[in-house]
Design an enzyme around this catalytic site. Structure first.
Site, mmCIF file in Angstrom:
data_model
loop_
_atom_site.group_PDB
_atom_site.id
_atom_site.type_symbol
_atom_site.label_atom_id
_atom_site.label_comp_id
_atom_site.label_asym_id
_atom_site.label_seq_id
_atom_site.Cartn_x
_atom_site.Cartn_y
_atom_site.Cartn_z
ATOM 1 N N PRO A 104 0.834 -1.212 0.000
ATOM 2 C CA PRO A 104 0.000 0.000 0.000
ATOM 3 C C PRO A 104 0.865 1.258 0.000
ATOM 4 C CG PRO A 104 0.234 -0.783 2.226
ATOM 5 C CD PRO A 104 1.087 -1.680 1.372
ATOM 6 N N SER A 122 -5.924 -3.249 2.086
ATOM 7 C CA SER A 122 -7.229 -3.276 2.752
ATOM 8 C C SER A 122 -7.783 -4.705 2.828
ATOM 9 C CB SER A 122 -8.204 -2.393 1.977
ATOM 10 O OG SER A 122 -8.344 -2.898 0.665
ATOM 11 N N GLU A 178 0.291 2.591 -6.941
ATOM 12 C CA GLU A 178 0.598 3.414 -8.119
ATOM 13 C C GLU A 178 1.076 4.809 -7.723
ATOM 14 O OE1 GLU A 178 -1.947 1.502 -7.332
ATOM 15 O OE2 GLU A 178 -3.551 1.817 -8.782
ATOM 16 N N LYS A 222 4.867 -5.140 -6.306
ATOM 17 C CA LYS A 222 4.057 -4.075 -6.910
ATOM 18 C C LYS A 222 3.680 -3.073 -5.822
ATOM 19 C CE LYS A 222 -0.268 -3.260 -7.535
ATOM 20 N NZ LYS A 222 -0.176 -1.793 -7.356
ATOM 21 N N GLU A 231 -12.610 1.159 9.255
ATOM 22 C CA GLU A 231 -11.296 1.777 9.220
ATOM 23 C C GLU A 231 -11.418 3.159 8.563
ATOM 24 O OE1 GLU A 231 -8.327 -0.178 6.761
ATOM 25 O OE2 GLU A 231 -6.860 0.118 8.339
ATOM 26 N N CYS A 244 -1.931 1.394 9.840
ATOM 27 C CA CYS A 244 -2.875 0.296 10.102
ATOM 28 C C CYS A 244 -2.977 -0.013 11.591
ATOM 29 C CB CYS A 244 -2.449 -0.932 9.320
ATOM 30 S SG CYS A 244 -0.716 -1.321 9.533
ATOM 31 N N GLU A 291 -1.616 -9.018 5.113
ATOM 32 C CA GLU A 291 -1.525 -7.997 6.180
ATOM 33 C C GLU A 291 -2.596 -6.957 5.871
ATOM 34 O OE1 GLU A 291 0.370 -8.071 8.742
ATOM 35 O OE2 GLU A 291 1.900 -9.543 8.244
HETATM 36 P P1 NAD Z 1 -5.613 -1.160 -1.066
HETATM 37 O O1 NAD Z 1 -6.090 -2.495 -0.608
HETATM 38 O O2 NAD Z 1 -6.542 -0.313 -1.835
HETATM 39 O O3 NAD Z 1 -4.330 -1.351 -2.024
HETATM 40 C C1 NAD Z 1 -3.182 -2.033 -1.588
HETATM 41 C C2 NAD Z 1 -2.416 -2.521 -2.803
HETATM 42 O O4 NAD Z 1 -3.236 -3.468 -3.506
HETATM 43 C C3 NAD Z 1 -2.071 -1.422 -3.822
HETATM 44 O O5 NAD Z 1 -0.793 -1.694 -4.365
HETATM 45 C C4 NAD Z 1 -3.141 -1.606 -4.892
HETATM 46 O O6 NAD Z 1 -2.741 -1.161 -6.169
HETATM 47 C C5 NAD Z 1 -3.312 -3.109 -4.872
HETATM 48 N N1 NAD Z 1 -4.596 -3.597 -5.400
HETATM 49 C C6 NAD Z 1 -5.778 -2.940 -5.461
HETATM 50 N N2 NAD Z 1 -6.715 -3.729 -6.036
HETATM 51 C C7 NAD Z 1 -6.108 -4.904 -6.320
HETATM 52 C C8 NAD Z 1 -6.552 -6.118 -6.915
HETATM 53 N N3 NAD Z 1 -7.806 -6.278 -7.347
HETATM 54 N N4 NAD Z 1 -5.665 -7.132 -7.045
HETATM 55 C C9 NAD Z 1 -4.382 -6.993 -6.619
HETATM 56 N N5 NAD Z 1 -3.904 -5.866 -6.055
HETATM 57 C C10 NAD Z 1 -4.762 -4.832 -5.910
HETATM 58 O O7 NAD Z 1 -5.023 -0.432 0.214
HETATM 59 P P2 NAD Z 1 -4.416 1.042 0.315
HETATM 60 O O8 NAD Z 1 -5.549 2.001 0.276
HETATM 61 O O9 NAD Z 1 -3.304 1.178 -0.662
HETATM 62 O O10 NAD Z 1 -3.746 1.006 1.776
HETATM 63 C C11 NAD Z 1 -4.461 1.187 2.934
HETATM 64 C C12 NAD Z 1 -4.841 -0.150 3.542
HETATM 65 O O11 NAD Z 1 -3.677 -0.923 3.808
HETATM 66 C C13 NAD Z 1 -5.537 0.015 4.877
HETATM 67 O O12 NAD Z 1 -6.620 -0.876 4.939
HETATM 68 C C14 NAD Z 1 -4.457 -0.389 5.887
HETATM 69 O O13 NAD Z 1 -4.933 -0.851 7.116
HETATM 70 C C15 NAD Z 1 -3.751 -1.450 5.129
HETATM 71 N N6 NAD Z 1 -2.413 -1.657 5.691
HETATM 72 C C16 NAD Z 1 -2.191 -2.770 6.443
HETATM 73 C C17 NAD Z 1 -0.943 -2.991 7.009
HETATM 74 C C18 NAD Z 1 -0.663 -4.212 7.841
HETATM 75 O O14 NAD Z 1 0.499 -4.456 8.139
HETATM 76 N N7 NAD Z 1 -1.661 -4.988 8.229
HETATM 77 C C19 NAD Z 1 0.088 -2.074 6.792
HETATM 78 C C20 NAD Z 1 -0.171 -0.950 6.028
HETATM 79 C C21 NAD Z 1 -1.435 -0.757 5.468
#
Ligand code: NAD
Length: 507
Positions: free
Chosen positions: A159, A238, A187, A184, A392, A293, A259
């Protein structure tokens, strides 16, 4: 040094790092990285598409036998050199991280970069320490031992909230264990992941061991998760996207590490140090503008301390300085984007009718109106089952609710689908001991909230996912164990053959 760093120069030939080469994506679609503090363009680049992912996986696949065959000592040496290069370039990394995320430079400089350097040093050590059950004659007739082997090509997805640390957490344990990787990043935050891969190359890691594809989730991300030559998916993001990733990964029977989101409770018992709890709640909810997170999001405060806690948090939040991320005096930067700021604002707005906004609850005007800023926000009088308490938010927003008995405080802490992190505040060792046992989360802090450390695991319970980042636990997840069993009897007719032949064919 950092001030002179120009992403457009550094990534003039593209924002992909594949097989040791910086190159352009070929999806035909572009993306522009925007500085969320000002709205200014930082870098436009062509996104990676499925063909770029295929190239990156092919490069990682080709590099795997050589890297897996290197001795642990050789991999460790490379990672030590890598840690040194990261440390030497700390200013440049901190600058790029603040530029693409809008996070205060003091956070990038004091948390993101040194944490990543320490991770590299930790996994340099871990590479030389493969753990397992001792070889022994467990059956009496054989010697058994365990080989701990790398798995192959790992596909990781990260993320935008801590892009450098996410690159470190995904790449380092994977390569320390002898795997190769395609990462990856999100973006909108490609810079420090690309720089991380370049630093790995400078440290002497063979081309193809670390590859970065910057593409969209549904396009490049899904192709990476579904790729038949990728043996493990490690995803941070997420819970919503994590569920989709899990579905895709099962089709090719991948090892999976998720995660996911969090909604960390912050439980204050009535014997707690109030000043410490107030400071902890404000710092723990506002770090990285709440885009963490593990951020403190729900404070449950035992009734005798409740009013003083609320007024103390409101007062301290009022001292937090919004500002230019590159000003050392800035405490709170913008959120990652205007779209995300609007999402946070909409969540708070929906709570207005049935909760009290004590402070904040709006974007600032004046000097900061061009950035994606949102004021520190304190909310009370919300219902436990309301959206603002259960979902969240990922912004600088803290909800505070009262509780009466210890039982109730712990029950409320456990009452969301998430289980990533939590904290409990008390001077009573029996109360804190109970909190550590009964709160269902991957990390429980006592009288603090947020610190992490390379030696200790980070990962969730419940809808926050499974698998660990950092620590020896994470290192092990990037290995597979093979049982090897040697016969020591040298007889043709083994004892256990009776189960097939009975007493026939006895020597
Ligand atoms: P997101 O789930 O929207 O995106 C995360 C990643 O997944 C990005 O690289 C995105 O391009 C990719 N992605 C999106 N759709 C996808 C798909 N269909 N297939 C494969 N990859 C896809 O999350 P975000 O908005 O970038 O980040 C915030 C989230 O991350 C929050 O929910 C936060 O809690 C979580 N987070 C968790 C931890 C942890 O250690 N548990 C750490 C940091 C962030």
């Amino acid at each position: 040094m950092g001030d002179h760093f120009q992403p457009r120069d550094r990534f003039a030939s593209g924002a992909q790092f594949i097989g040791g080469r910086v190159r352009s994506g070929t999806s035909g679609r572009t993306h522009t990285v925007v500085n969320p503090a000002t709205g200014e363009d930082v870098l436009g680049y062509e996104l990676a598409g499925p063909d770029d992912v295929d190239d990156a996986v092919a490069a990682a696949h080709a590099a795997f036998p050589g890297w897996a065959g290197a001795t642990p000592g050789e991999r460790s040496d490379a990672l030590h050199r890598f840690a040194g290069i990261l440390a030497d370039r700390a200013g440049e990394f901190a600058y790029a991280e603040s530029l693409q995320c809008g996070k205060p430079i003091k956070l990038s400089t004091e948390f993101d970069v040194p944490g990543s350097v320490d991770n590299a040093a930790f996994f340099a050590g871990a590479a030389r320490r493969l753990e397992g059950v001792s070889a022994a004659e467990y059956s009496g007739d054989h010697t058994s031992y365990v080989r701990r082997e790398p798995i192959g090509v790992v596909g990781s997805i990260a993320p935008w909230n801590y892009p450098l640390q996410m690159a470190a957490w995904k790449i380092l344990p994977a390569i320390a264990a002898g795997n190769t990787i395609v990462l990856k990043p999100a973006e909108n935050t490609p810079l420090t992941s690309l720089m991380f891969a370049q630093a790995a190359q400078r440290a002497g890691l063979p081309d193809g061991v670390v590859n970065i594809v910057c593409g969209s989730g549904p396009d490049a991300g899904e192709h990476l998760v579904g790729h038949p030559d990728v043996v493990m998916t490690s995803f941070t993001g997420s819970t919503r996207v994590g569920k989709r990733v899990a579905q895709l990964a099962t089709a090719t029977v991948k090892r999976l590490h998720l995660e996911l989101g969090g909604k960390a409770p912050f439980v204050v018992f009535d014997d707690a140090d109030l000043t410490a709890a107030v400071h902890g709640a404000v710092a723990g909810s506002l770090i990285n503008a709440g885009q963490d997170c593990t951020a403190a999001t729900r404070a449950y405060v035992q009734r005798p301390l409740y009013d003083d806690f609320v007024s103390g948090v409101a007062e301290l939040m009022g001292t937090v300085r919004l500002g230019d991320p590159f000003d050392d005096a800035t405490d709170l930067g913008p959120l990652i984007s205007y779209a995300h700021r609007d999402r946070v604002a909409a969540l708070v707005d929906r709570a207005r009718g049935h909760a009290r906004i004590v402070t904040g609850g709006e974007a600032p005007g004046g000097d900061w109106k061009n950035g994606a800023y949102y004021r520190p926000t304190l909310i009370t009088d919300a219902a436990q089952d309301s959206e603002i308490v259960q979902s969240e938010i990922f912004g600088p927003v803290l909800v505070v609710l009262p509780f009466d008995s210890d039982d109730e405080g712990i029950a409320l802490a456990n009452d969301t689908p998430y289980g990533l992190a939590a904290s409990a505040w008390s001077r009573d060792v029996y109360r804190t001991g109970r909190a550590t046992r009964e709160i269902r989360a991957g990390c429980v802090w006592i009288n603090d909230h947020i610190p992490i450390i390379s030696e200790m695991p980070h990962g969730g319970y419940k809808a926050s996912g499974f698998g660990k980042d950092m620590s020896a636990y994470s290192f092990e997840e990037y290995t597979q164990v093979k049982h090897v069993m040697y016969d020591n009897t040298a007889v043709a007719a083994k004892d256990w053959h009776r189960t097939v032949f009975g007493d026939r064919h006895r020597p």
